[in-house]
Design a protein around this motif. Structure first.
Motif, PDB file in Angstrom:
ATOM      1  N   VAL A  53      18.555  -9.375 142.901  1.00  0.00           N
ATOM      2  CA  VAL A  53      19.763  -9.079 142.136  1.00  0.00           C
ATOM      3  C   VAL A  53      19.698  -9.758 140.760  1.00  0.00           C
ATOM      4  O   VAL A  53      20.056  -9.167 139.733  1.00  0.00           O
ATOM      5  N   ILE A  56      17.455  -7.777 138.399  1.00  0.00           N
ATOM      6  CA  ILE A  56      18.117  -6.596 137.838  1.00  0.00           C
ATOM      7  C   ILE A  56      19.050  -7.010 136.702  1.00  0.00           C
ATOM      8  O   ILE A  56      19.075  -6.389 135.640  1.00  0.00           O
ATOM      9  N   VAL A 208      14.540  -1.180 136.954  1.00  0.00           N
ATOM     10  CA  VAL A 208      14.465   0.074 137.704  1.00  0.00           C
ATOM     11  C   VAL A 208      13.671  -0.136 138.991  1.00  0.00           C
ATOM     12  O   VAL A 208      14.057   0.328 140.070  1.00  0.00           O
ATOM     13  N   ALA A 211      15.771  -2.054 141.414  1.00  0.00           N
ATOM     14  CA  ALA A 211      16.864  -1.230 141.949  1.00  0.00           C
ATOM     15  C   ALA A 211      16.362  -0.314 143.062  1.00  0.00           C
ATOM     16  O   ALA A 211      17.110   0.025 143.974  1.00  0.00           O
ATOM     17  N   ALA A 212      15.064   0.078 142.977  1.00  0.00           N
ATOM     18  CA  ALA A 212      14.507   0.991 143.975  1.00  0.00           C
ATOM     19  C   ALA A 212      14.460   0.354 145.364  1.00  0.00           C
ATOM     20  O   ALA A 212      14.575   1.047 146.366  1.00  0.00           O
ATOM     21  N   SER A 213      14.287  -0.976 145.446  1.00  0.00           N
ATOM     22  CA  SER A 213      14.235  -1.613 146.764  1.00  0.00           C
ATOM     23  C   SER A 213      15.555  -2.300 147.120  1.00  0.00           C
ATOM     24  O   SER A 213      15.744  -2.716 148.263  1.00  0.00           O
ATOM     25  N   ALA A 214      16.471  -2.417 146.157  1.00  0.00           N
ATOM     26  CA  ALA A 214      17.722  -3.157 146.384  1.00  0.00           C
ATOM     27  C   ALA A 214      18.570  -2.545 147.497  1.00  0.00           C
ATOM     28  O   ALA A 214      19.174  -3.268 148.292  1.00  0.00           O
ATOM     29  N   GLY A 215      18.623  -1.203 147.566  1.00  0.00           N
ATOM     30  CA  GLY A 215      19.432  -0.547 148.583  1.00  0.00           C
ATOM     31  C   GLY A 215      18.969  -0.918 149.983  1.00  0.00           C
ATOM     32  O   GLY A 215      19.773  -1.202 150.871  1.00  0.00           O
TER      33      GLY A 215
END
Lengths: 278, 131
Positions: A53, A56, A208, A211-215
């Motif tokens: 986090v 990002i 970016v 963010a792709a693995s954050a979910g």
């Protein structure tokens, strides 16, 4: 230690991490994970979530300033993001199967690698007239503003750069880092993109990629709001301070000191990983 | 020459808009996290933090519906997590706007490449969040 004191201490530590990260260009993630795990004994999975986090936050904050200068190569970044986002998703899925001490060892090795790379002398090499068909077809060759006016540059070894970016994505997804050092290496050394363009484009890509693995991490409970809160607020404040105190100064001695600190942290992580304390 | 100059300026206009978008996203997230922090610390500041043992998804806000439920009932941790979700969505919004930017430039190759990146991120986000 109560939550109030704990939050305050983590906030200060994260501010320092963000400050050092922005001064040296290494990013805050390198300090956040060791700080949370080694100093506070926090489970490395919570540390990875918080670091992701923070990555990002700093990437988005800094990128807003960089795009205005017109240095970022959007097409290059976007094309390579296919590799980093695919890698990041793969890395985040791999993280379930990797035990925490394996992750600590891997993290230590990456730290050593990055510390050494960060000490390289940064030369601004501009290459023009590359014969790479792929770079031409993908419109990766571009120009960027310098004090001497707009300079054209061309890009080589697109497949090589793409492959390293895939690796950078996997590491980012697995360890919750921005892996900016590796991204710059791929563009600067392999694809022969000017150093300034490499660093700003890398910064654009980091957010970016993360963010792709954050979910995936959010759903698995790695991202805990009580812990992420002081980390995000601290890192953002620290990065803002860092960028306003020393803009674009070539602080080589500072980088040397920071590289040494990172080396010590890396050995500590390796020790804890091998003795299975993490 | 004027053609490339025009294209360069057009490119930059889009990038400046995207840059502003990024900054607003980060500022918005910062403010929401800060607001949640105040609620959380006032209510739970005196308790003992427990992060030594990983609890996975249990007891934390890890789905959109859980965050939303906590948000409307005014839970500090849910407000913080909502700010963090906004932060995560910021670079994704940047990608979405870039698709539009490339379409306006009639650069269909890069509109496609950007769309592919967006698809990878959204699929991972939905698969991860169990939507």
């Amino acid at each position: 230690m109560t939550i109030l004191v704990f939050t305050g201490v983590i906030l200060l530590g994260s501010m320092l991490a963000g400050f050092l990260g922005s001064l040296t260009g290494l990013g805050g993630g390198f300090v956040i994970i060791p700080l949370l795990t080694l100093v506070f004994g926090i489970d490395i999975r919570y540390a990875i979530g918080a670091s992701l986090v923070a990555v990002i936050a700093t990437s988005s904050g800094a990128a807003a300033a960089y795009v205005k200068e017109g240095i970022t190569n959007m097409r290059l970044g976007m094309f390579l993001e296919i590799a980093t986002t695919l890698g990041a998703v793969g890395g985040a899925f791999l993280a379930v199967y990797a035990s925490t001490h394996i992750i600590a060892i891997l993290f230590g090795l990456i730290l050593i690698f990055s510390a050494i790379l960060s000490l390289r002398r940064k030369e601004e090499t501009v290459q023009t007239g590359s014969a790479s068909m792929l770079a031409q077809r993908l419109k990766l060759n571009s120009s960027y503003p310098t004090p001497q006016g707009t300079v054209d540059y061309s890009v080589t070894n697109v497949p090589g750069g793409f492959l390293i970016m895939l690796g950078a994505g996997i590491l980012s997804g697995l360890l919750g880092l921005g892996a900016g050092v590796l991204k710059v290496l791929a563009m600067d050394n392999v694809m022969r993109v000017p150093f300034k363009v490499s660093t700003t484009t890398s910064n654009f890509m980091i957010g970016v990629t993360a963010a792709a693995s954050a979910g995936i991490y959010l759903y698995r409970g790695y991202i805990d709001p009580g812990l992420c809160m002081p980390v995000v607020l601290g890192v953002l404040a620290g990065a803002f301070l860092g960028s306003s105190v020393l803009t674009r100064a070539n602080s080589r001695s500072l980088r040397t000191v920071f590289a040494f600190i990172i080396l010590v942290i890396a050995l500590e992580m390796l020790y804890n990983g091998f003795t299975k304390k993490i | 020459m004027t053609g490339t100059m025009k294209k360069f300026r057009h490119d930059r206009d889009i990038q400046v808009t995207i840059g502003n978008l990024l900054r607003s996203g980060v500022v918005l997230a910062f403010v929401i996290v800060l607001a949640g922090a105040i609620v959380y610390l006032v209510r739970h500041g005196g308790q003992i933090p427990e992060y030594q043992v990983f609890r996975g998804g249990s007891g934390s806000y890890h789905t959109f519906s859980a965050i939303w439920e906590g948000l409307i009932t005014g839970h500090g941790r849910a407000i913080i997590q909502f700010g963090i979700v906004i932060l995560i969505l910021t670079p994704i919004a940047r990608i979405a706007f870039s698709v539009i930017g490339f379409l306006l430039e009639k650069d269909y190759l890069y509109a496609g490449i950007t769309l592919a990146v967006l698809a990878i991120i959204l699929i991972s986000l939905m698969a991860g969040m169990g939507v």
